[in-house]
Design a protein around this motif. Structure first.
Motif, PDB file in Angstrom:
ATOM      1  N   SER A 170      36.894  -5.355  33.708  1.00 36.38           N
ATOM      2  CA  SER A 170      37.249  -6.941  33.708  1.00 36.38           C
ATOM      3  C   SER A 170      38.933  -6.922  34.187  1.00 36.38           C
ATOM      4  N   VAL A 171      38.909  -8.183  35.068  1.00 34.95           N
ATOM      5  CA  VAL A 171      40.099  -8.200  35.344  1.00 34.95           C
ATOM      6  C   VAL A 171      40.482  -8.620  35.214  1.00 34.95           C
ATOM      7  N   ASP A 172      42.255  -9.064  35.975  1.00 39.18           N
ATOM      8  CA  ASP A 172      43.004  -9.333  34.598  1.00 39.18           C
ATOM      9  C   ASP A 172      43.641 -10.764  34.025  1.00 39.18           C
ATOM     10  N   ASP A 173      44.131 -11.207  33.137  1.00 41.97           N
ATOM     11  CA  ASP A 173      43.655 -12.814  32.887  1.00 41.97           C
ATOM     12  C   ASP A 173      44.304 -13.838  33.931  1.00 41.97           C
ATOM     13  N   LYS A 174      44.792 -13.703  35.150  1.00 41.13           N
ATOM     14  CA  LYS A 174      45.684 -13.716  35.666  1.00 41.13           C
ATOM     15  C   LYS A 174      44.334 -14.366  36.954  1.00 41.13           C
ATOM     16  N   LEU A 175      44.026 -13.250  37.719  1.00 38.18           N
ATOM     17  CA  LEU A 175      42.787 -12.847  38.089  1.00 38.18           C
ATOM     18  C   LEU A 175      41.262 -13.894  38.047  1.00 38.18           C
ATOM     19  N   GLY A 176      40.832 -13.238  36.293  1.00 41.42           N
ATOM     20  CA  GLY A 176      39.984 -13.697  35.973  1.00 41.42           C
ATOM     21  C   GLY A 176      39.555 -15.424  35.685  1.00 41.42           C
ATOM     22  N   ALA A 177      41.276 -15.943  35.679  1.00 41.70           N
ATOM     23  CA  ALA A 177      40.835 -17.620  35.141  1.00 41.70           C
ATOM     24  C   ALA A 177      41.197 -18.409  36.887  1.00 41.70           C
ATOM     25  N   TRP A 178      41.806 -16.866  37.866  1.00 39.79           N
ATOM     26  CA  TRP A 178      41.397 -18.250  38.958  1.00 39.79           C
ATOM     27  C   TRP A 178      40.057 -17.792  39.322  1.00 39.79           C
ATOM     28  N   ALA A 179      39.054 -17.159  39.166  1.00 40.83           N
ATOM     29  CA  ALA A 179      38.222 -16.561  39.093  1.00 40.83           C
ATOM     30  C   ALA A 179      36.866 -17.981  38.230  1.00 40.83           C
ATOM     31  N   LYS A 180      37.448 -18.131  37.658  1.00 41.44           N
ATOM     32  CA  LYS A 180      36.687 -19.288  36.979  1.00 41.44           C
ATOM     33  C   LYS A 180      36.218 -20.385  37.125  1.00 41.44           C
ATOM     34  N   SER A 181      38.174 -21.137  37.301  1.00 43.15           N
ATOM     35  CA  SER A 181      38.363 -22.025  38.349  1.00 43.15           C
ATOM     36  C   SER A 181      37.134 -22.394  39.255  1.00 43.15           C
ATOM     37  N   THR A 182      37.442 -21.531  40.262  1.00 43.98           N
ATOM     38  CA  THR A 182      36.143 -21.199  41.571  1.00 43.98           C
ATOM     39  C   THR A 182      35.062 -21.293  41.072  1.00 43.98           C
ATOM     40  N   ARG A 183      34.588 -20.615  39.537  1.00 45.65           N
ATOM     41  CA  ARG A 183      33.331 -20.960  39.304  1.00 45.65           C
ATOM     42  C   ARG A 183      32.632 -22.528  38.637  1.00 45.65           C
ATOM     43  N   GLU A 184      34.093 -22.972  38.501  1.00 42.89           N
ATOM     44  CA  GLU A 184      33.488 -24.607  38.065  1.00 42.89           C
ATOM     45  C   GLU A 184      33.756 -25.401  39.016  1.00 42.89           C
ATOM     46  N   ARG A 185      34.086 -25.145  40.424  1.00 44.82           N
ATOM     47  CA  ARG A 185      33.869 -25.742  41.902  1.00 44.82           C
ATOM     48  C   ARG A 185      32.001 -26.732  41.420  1.00 44.82           C
TER      49      ARG A 185
END
Length: 196
Positions: A170-185
């Motif tokens: 897994s990527v770190d929490d910061k990058l993971g949260a960012w990717a999650k936010s883009t997937r929510e678009r």
């Protein structure tokens, strides 16, 4: 209307997501790599391909940037320092993330079994983790290039998703949260809801 050739669970998703972000209609022709259908649009059988009128374009990143330039969205203008920085990020993602994932795929299922070197995957996972940390450290705003989503955001998110499916750490929490936010678009959700 555009046509996107390729399976949703491939780099074709990048092109579909781009078109959804742009609000441009398209026909999705779901097919796998090296299939007879794919070879009708690209003799090598590689996917994705994009049909725009009489033109057939290949390579997901080239297609995304073409669409961004054509529609004047999700990109900095050509010939500007901002575009040079964006291109540098795009090329870095291709070299440091996409290429690593593709190498792992080749040694997992693309190459004939006798040509695969499974032992290489541990070093590829380590390289990807190093690149993901660098990307996380570079992420300062809501998007990779600042306040607006651009081509590198779509590319990076797709690579992170691919890494999850490939069993990479897994990527770190910061990058993971960012990717999650883009997937929510909404555009991402619309693209991923298409037939495989």
């Amino acid at each position: 209307m555009y046509k996107v050739i390729g399976a949703t669970k491939s780099r074709a998703l990048r092109v579909m997501w781009m078109l959804e972000e742009l609000g441009e209609p398209y026909e999705h022709i779901a097919c796998g790599p090296r299939s007879d259908e794919a070879k009708q649009y690209n003799p090598s059988g590689k996917i994705p391909a994009l049909v725009d009128g009489d033109d057939v374009l290949t390579d997901s990143v080239a297609i995304m940037q073409y669409l961004a330039d054509k529609h004047g969205k999700l990109t900095a203008p050509a010939g500007t320092p901002a575009r040079a920085r964006q291109d540098a990020m795009t090329f870095w993602l291709i070299d440091e993330m996409d290429a690593i994932l593709w190498a792992a795929a080749k040694h997992s299922f693309v190459f004939p079994e006798e040509q695969r070197v499974p032992e290489i995957k541990d070093s590829l996972k380590s390289e990807f983790a190093r690149a993901a940390k660098i990307l996380s450290d570079r992420l300062e705003g809501p998007f990779l290039m600042g306040d607006s989503i651009t081509v590198p955001d779509l590319l990076a998110t797709h690579c992170i998703n691919w890494s999850i499916g490939a069993g990479f750490p897994s990527v770190d929490d910061k990058l993971g949260a960012w990717a999650k936010s883009t997937r929510e678009r909404p555009a991402f959700k619309a693209a991923t809801s298409k037939e495989a």
